[in-house]
Design a protein around this motif. Structure first.
Motif, PDB file in Angstrom:
ATOM      1  N   ASP A  98       0.834  -1.203   0.000  1.00 41.50           N
ATOM      2  CA  ASP A  98       0.000   0.000   0.000  1.00 41.50           C
ATOM      3  C   ASP A  98       0.866   1.250   0.000  1.00 41.50           C
ATOM      4  O   ASP A  98       0.594   2.211  -0.708  1.00 41.50           O
TER       5      ASP A  98
ATOM      6  N   THR B 289       2.410   4.209  -3.494  1.00 40.26           N
ATOM      7  CA  THR B 289       1.997   5.607  -3.450  1.00 40.26           C
ATOM      8  C   THR B 289       2.965   6.467  -4.260  1.00 40.26           C
ATOM      9  O   THR B 289       4.145   6.134  -4.415  1.00 40.26           O
ATOM     10  N   SER B 290       2.483   7.583  -4.751  1.00 39.55           N
ATOM     11  CA  SER B 290       3.328   8.458  -5.573  1.00 39.55           C
ATOM     12  C   SER B 290       4.484   9.053  -4.773  1.00 39.55           C
ATOM     13  O   SER B 290       5.541   9.333  -5.337  1.00 39.55           O
ATOM     14  N   LYS B 291       4.302   9.223  -3.464  1.00 34.67           N
ATOM     15  CA  LYS B 291       5.395   9.794  -2.664  1.00 34.67           C
ATOM     16  C   LYS B 291       6.556   8.815  -2.499  1.00 34.67           C
ATOM     17  O   LYS B 291       7.640   9.209  -2.096  1.00 34.67           O
TER      18      LYS B 291
END
Length: 80
Positions: free
Chosen positions: A10, A14-16
């Motif tokens: 998850d 994520t883009s971060k």
């Protein structure tokens, strides 16, 4: 009821995490490819085996960067 912490995947997706990992992979992977396969690249001596090795060269820094970022985020979440 407590909220369950997000899992490894998850966070990793994520883009971060993905964007910086791609930047690291592009920079470090290119350096490693040039170091390990520079002469073959200059001579255009690229068979499928070497091409596959070059592609794999980019996965290593991506994986290391992603793993490090996810673990750092998980450790921050534990402290909260």
């Amino acid at each position: 009821m407590t909220k369950q912490a997000p899992g490894f995947l998850d966070i990793a997706l994520t883009s971060k995490v993905v964007k910086p990992a791609l930047k690291v992979a592009l920079f470090v992977g290119t350096l490693l490819a040039l170091i390990n396969h520079g002469s073959a690249l200059l001579l255009m001596d690229l068979d499928m085996s070497r091409f596959f090795q070059i592609i794999l060269t980019y996965f290593v820094p991506y994986g290391v960067s992603t793993y490090s970022a996810v673990k750092a985020i998980q450790n921050i979440e534990k402290v909260k």
